[in-house]
Design a protein around this motif. Structure first.
Motif, PDB file in Angstrom:
ATOM      1  N   SER A 104       3.361   9.313  24.683  1.00  0.00           N
ATOM      2  CA  SER A 104       3.496   9.476  23.237  1.00  0.00           C
ATOM      3  C   SER A 104       3.951   8.155  22.621  1.00  0.00           C
ATOM      4  N   GLU A 105       3.920   8.100  21.300  1.00  0.00           N
ATOM      5  CA  GLU A 105       4.364   6.875  20.615  1.00  0.00           C
ATOM      6  C   GLU A 105       5.796   6.521  20.989  1.00  0.00           C
ATOM      7  N   SER A 106       6.691   7.511  20.933  1.00  0.00           N
ATOM      8  CA  SER A 106       8.097   7.227  21.234  1.00  0.00           C
ATOM      9  C   SER A 106       8.278   6.815  22.686  1.00  0.00           C
ATOM     10  N   SER A 107       7.584   7.490  23.601  1.00  0.00           N
ATOM     11  CA  SER A 107       7.715   7.154  25.020  1.00  0.00           C
ATOM     12  C   SER A 107       7.206   5.749  25.303  1.00  0.00           C
ATOM     13  N   GLY A 108       6.054   5.396  24.726  1.00  0.00           N
ATOM     14  CA  GLY A 108       5.498   4.069  24.959  1.00  0.00           C
ATOM     15  C   GLY A 108       6.419   2.969  24.474  1.00  0.00           C
ATOM     16  N   ILE A 109       7.017   3.158  23.298  1.00  0.00           N
ATOM     17  CA  ILE A 109       7.916   2.139  22.746  1.00  0.00           C
ATOM     18  C   ILE A 109       9.210   2.084  23.546  1.00  0.00           C
ATOM     19  N   ARG A 110       9.736   3.247  23.956  1.00  0.00           N
ATOM     20  CA  ARG A 110      10.945   3.249  24.788  1.00  0.00           C
ATOM     21  C   ARG A 110      10.698   2.505  26.092  1.00  0.00           C
ATOM     22  N   LEU A 111       9.581   2.778  26.746  1.00  0.00           N
ATOM     23  CA  LEU A 111       9.301   2.115  28.017  1.00  0.00           C
ATOM     24  C   LEU A 111       9.119   0.613  27.810  1.00  0.00           C
ATOM     25  N   MET A 112       8.431   0.226  26.743  1.00  0.00           N
ATOM     26  CA  MET A 112       8.233  -1.196  26.471  1.00  0.00           C
ATOM     27  C   MET A 112       9.572  -1.912  26.296  1.00  0.00           C
ATOM     28  N   GLU A 113      10.496  -1.295  25.566  1.00  0.00           N
ATOM     29  CA  GLU A 113      11.819  -1.898  25.386  1.00  0.00           C
ATOM     30  C   GLU A 113      12.588  -1.927  26.708  1.00  0.00           C
ATOM     31  N   GLY A 114      12.480  -0.847  27.480  1.00  0.00           N
ATOM     32  CA  GLY A 114      13.145  -0.821  28.778  1.00  0.00           C
ATOM     33  C   GLY A 114      12.638  -1.920  29.696  1.00  0.00           C
ATOM     34  N   LEU A 115      11.335  -2.157  29.700  1.00  0.00           N
ATOM     35  CA  LEU A 115      10.769  -3.212  30.537  1.00  0.00           C
ATOM     36  C   LEU A 115      11.176  -4.591  30.037  1.00  0.00           C
ATOM     37  N   ARG A 116      11.232  -4.752  28.716  1.00  0.00           N
ATOM     38  CA  ARG A 116      11.680  -6.042  28.164  1.00  0.00           C
ATOM     39  C   ARG A 116      13.079  -6.386  28.660  1.00  0.00           C
ATOM     40  N   LEU A 117      13.955  -5.418  28.664  1.00  0.00           N
ATOM     41  CA  LEU A 117      15.323  -5.646  29.106  1.00  0.00           C
ATOM     42  C   LEU A 117      15.396  -5.771  30.633  1.00  0.00           C
ATOM     43  N   TRP A 118      14.667  -4.925  31.340  1.00  0.00           N
ATOM     44  CA  TRP A 118      14.706  -4.967  32.806  1.00  0.00           C
ATOM     45  C   TRP A 118      14.236  -6.321  33.336  1.00  0.00           C
ATOM     46  N   HIS A 119      13.245  -6.910  32.700  1.00  0.00           N
ATOM     47  CA  HIS A 119      12.721  -8.201  33.163  1.00  0.00           C
ATOM     48  C   HIS A 119      13.773  -9.301  33.073  1.00  0.00           C
ATOM     49  N   GLN A 120      14.825  -9.094  32.302  1.00  0.00           N
ATOM     50  CA  GLN A 120      15.914 -10.063  32.246  1.00  0.00           C
ATOM     51  C   GLN A 120      16.862  -9.911  33.433  1.00  0.00           C
ATOM     52  N   ARG A 121      16.828  -8.731  34.079  1.00  0.00           N
ATOM     53  CA  ARG A 121      17.625  -8.489  35.280  1.00  0.00           C
ATOM     54  C   ARG A 121      16.811  -7.655  36.274  1.00  0.00           C
ATOM     55  N   PRO A 122      15.754  -8.244  36.850  1.00  0.00           N
ATOM     56  CA  PRO A 122      14.857  -7.477  37.727  1.00  0.00           C
ATOM     57  C   PRO A 122      15.476  -7.066  39.055  1.00  0.00           C
ATOM     58  N   ASP A 123      16.712  -7.473  39.307  1.00  0.00           N
ATOM     59  CA  ASP A 123      17.393  -7.020  40.514  1.00  0.00           C
ATOM     60  C   ASP A 123      17.967  -5.613  40.350  1.00  0.00           C
ATOM     61  N   LEU A 124      18.021  -5.121  39.103  1.00  0.00           N
ATOM     62  CA  LEU A 124      18.586  -3.800  38.839  1.00  0.00           C
ATOM     63  C   LEU A 124      17.526  -2.712  38.949  1.00  0.00           C
ATOM     64  N   PRO A 125      17.943  -1.474  39.225  1.00  0.00           N
ATOM     65  CA  PRO A 125      16.981  -0.375  39.229  1.00  0.00           C
ATOM     66  C   PRO A 125      16.584   0.009  37.813  1.00  0.00           C
ATOM     67  N   LEU A 126      15.337   0.445  37.659  1.00  0.00           N
ATOM     68  CA  LEU A 126      14.835   0.971  36.401  1.00  0.00           C
ATOM     69  C   LEU A 126      14.767   2.498  36.541  1.00  0.00           C
ATOM     70  N   LEU A 127      15.660   3.187  35.853  1.00  0.00           N
ATOM     71  CA  LEU A 127      15.712   4.642  35.929  1.00  0.00           C
ATOM     72  C   LEU A 127      14.869   5.229  34.805  1.00  0.00           C
ATOM     73  N   VAL A 128      13.872   6.017  35.178  1.00  0.00           N
ATOM     74  CA  VAL A 128      13.005   6.654  34.190  1.00  0.00           C
ATOM     75  C   VAL A 128      13.182   8.157  34.321  1.00  0.00           C
ATOM     76  N   SER A 129      13.265   8.831  33.182  1.00  0.00           N
ATOM     77  CA  SER A 129      13.714  10.218  33.208  1.00  0.00           C
ATOM     78  C   SER A 129      12.787  11.147  32.447  1.00  0.00           C
ATOM     79  N   GLY A 130      12.797  12.415  32.869  1.00  0.00           N
ATOM     80  CA  GLY A 130      12.060  13.454  32.157  1.00  0.00           C
ATOM     81  C   GLY A 130      11.362  14.400  33.103  1.00  0.00           C
ATOM     82  N   GLY A 131      11.506  15.693  32.857  1.00  0.00           N
ATOM     83  CA  GLY A 131      10.911  16.706  33.720  1.00  0.00           C
ATOM     84  C   GLY A 131       9.482  17.054  33.341  1.00  0.00           C
ATOM     85  N   GLY A 132       8.981  18.107  33.973  1.00  0.00           N
ATOM     86  CA  GLY A 132       7.612  18.559  33.740  1.00  0.00           C
ATOM     87  C   GLY A 132       7.276  19.714  34.655  1.00  0.00           C
TER      88      GLY A 132
END
Length: 253
Positions: A104-132
């Motif tokens: 969705s629009e919100s999910s895509g933008i959230r992930l894009m921001e998360g990746l932008r920040l994660w790339h500044q510290r790629p040694d950290l885990p990227l936790l992605v959340s949500g059921g189904g």
């Protein structure tokens, strides 16, 4: 049962169903001969719905929520961040579209921001959340698939596939990292106040990284800004939904 009641209450208190019920009540009262009262209810319902769909009202309701936490433009070097956490939004796993198209629009933008920040510290885990409904139908799986396609090593991605709401997401992160963990929390700006509160209640120390801003995005103040519209109504709905969510937290804890 509580989650179902909470969801139904929030749905019924949104402007469209609430004003529809008010209008129908006014119509029935008018049919019973109480013309003044019936007309007053119907007119009030229409006016309130128009106001809810009017940009100045929608922005005034949503902007205070979106501005409570400042945008995180640079990595907070003074904080001992243990993970970047991207909260779930929506996606359509059954579609044959590309993985980015299914978000969705919100999910895509959230992930894009998360990746932008994660790339500044790629040694950290990227936790992605949500059921189904299934292992490969969860929001977390969609995020993970998209993140991997965008260059994140699979071993850095942690899927939290069981949570179905923000409170459960906070508990899942706490169970994984432990109490007192500092996490970079990525979600929509309007959702951030509620998300931060849930993570604090769970015993975590969230550092807000808001994104997906909706209020005050009009380019100038042309005619379209002053005409009620469906997008503005959705912004009002978002503001009311988040306000109800914050109120529910007070009852739950």
């Amino acid at each position: 049962m509580y989650s179902l009641i909470k969801s139904l209450t929030a749905l019924l208190l949104m402007p469209m169903p609430l004003m529809a019920v008010t209008f129908a009540t006014g119509w029935m009262i008018r049919r019973l001969g109480r013309y003044r009262l019936g007309d007053s209810l119907m007119i009030t319902a229409m006016l309130l719905l128009l106001l809810a769909a009017w940009a100045p009202v929608a922005d005034a309701l949503l902007e205070p929520m979106e501005s409570k936490y400042a945008a995180l433009t640079v990595w907070p070097q003074e904080r001992q961040i243990e993970a970047v956490v991207v909260l779930g939004g929506g996606w359509q796993p059954e579609r044959s579209w590309s993985i980015t198209g299914r978000l969705s629009e919100s999910s895509g933008i959230r992930l894009m921001e998360g990746l932008r920040l994660w790339h500044q510290r790629p040694d950290l885990p990227l936790l992605v959340s949500g059921g189904g409904p299934g292992p490969e139908m969860t929001m977390a799986h969609g995020y993970a698939e998209a993140a991997e396609a965008l260059g994140v090593p699979p071993e850095r991605i942690v899927e939290l596939a069981s949570p179905n709401d923000t409170a459960a997401e906070a508990k899942a992160v706490q169970a994984l990292l432990g109490g007192g963990a500092q996490v970079l929390l990525v979600t929509s700006a309007s959702h951030m106040p509620r998300a931060v509160r849930h993570f604090e209640v769970a015993g975590l120390v969230p550092v807000a990284a808001p994104t997906h801003y909706l209020a005050n995005r009009a380019e100038g103040f042309g005619l379209a800004y002053w005409v009620p519209s469906a997008p503005e109504l959705r912004k009002t709905e978002r503001a009311l939904y988040e306000a109800l969510g914050l109120l529910a937290i007070q009852w739950e804890h």
